[in-house]
Design a protein around this motif. Structure first.
Motif: not given
Length: 197
Positions: A1-22
């Motif tokens: 399952m992928r979650l939608k998160i926000k880039c800390e630099i440019c603010g762009k939203e993208f999808l990433r697996k829950k295990a890869w979210i740091k």
């Protein structure tokens, strides 16, 4: 399952697996590079040890430096070890180099305090200087009504150099002045001057 998160630099939203979210997440390697550059820049932010301003240190000797300065002027000011000393006439604090304060017998905040000290505190001292001129020469000029010539000297008639009364001053040539003082000195049987103990 992928979650939608926000880039800390440019603010762009993208999808990433829950295990890869740091703790910090970036949408691309370019944004990761910018984040690392900013993190490195913040590590180089130092506080000037002289004026306290924060600045970016661009040198390469951070680990071995004991002090950091925002400019060469701050480094020089810090290393000259300036201190506050009171003016010997008005008591106003003066900020000056420690070596200069130790080297001089007196410290003055300006020329006015220096002249007041000379005119009042040192009044009656031997070879007192007023307005850049020996006081007995200035009084002799007033007595004769003109400026002394380069070859003229002022003789104290009673021999007391602290007695600058007008009647005690006499203007003579250098040779006449030397003859008067030579006649007052003791000589041996060969005509040579003898030192008085």
């Amino acid at each position: 399952m992928r979650l939608k998160i926000k880039c800390e630099i440019c603010g762009k939203e993208f999808l990433r697996k829950k295990a890869w979210i740091k703790e910090h997440n970036y949408c691309s390697r370019a944004c990761l590079g910018k984040a690392n550059a900013e993190r490195y820049r913040k590590q180089r932010i130092m506080k000037c040890d002289n004026c306290g301003i924060e600045f970016e240190y661009t040198g390469h000797h951070k680990k071995r430096n004991d002090y950091y300065f925002c400019s060469p002027e701050c480094g020089y000011e810090f290393k000259t070890k300036k201190i506050y000393v009171p003016c010997d006439w008005c008591g106003k604090p003066i900020y000056k180099k420690r070596s200069d304060a130790a080297r001089n017998k007196h410290n003055f905040c300006d020329e006015g305090c220096y002249m007041d000290f000379i005119n009042f505190e040192k009044a009656g001292a031997k070879n007192q200087v007023v307005a850049g001129k020996l006081i007995h020469r200035g009084l002799a000029e007033i007595k004769i009504g003109r400026k002394l010539q380069p070859g003229e000297e002022v003789h104290h008639i009673d021999g007391n150099h602290e007695n600058n009364d007008m009647e005690n001053l006499k203007v003579l040539s250098a040779s006449e002045h030397a003859k008067i003082h030579a006649a007052q000195k003791e000589r041996d049987r060969h005509g040579r001057f003898v030192k008085k103990e």
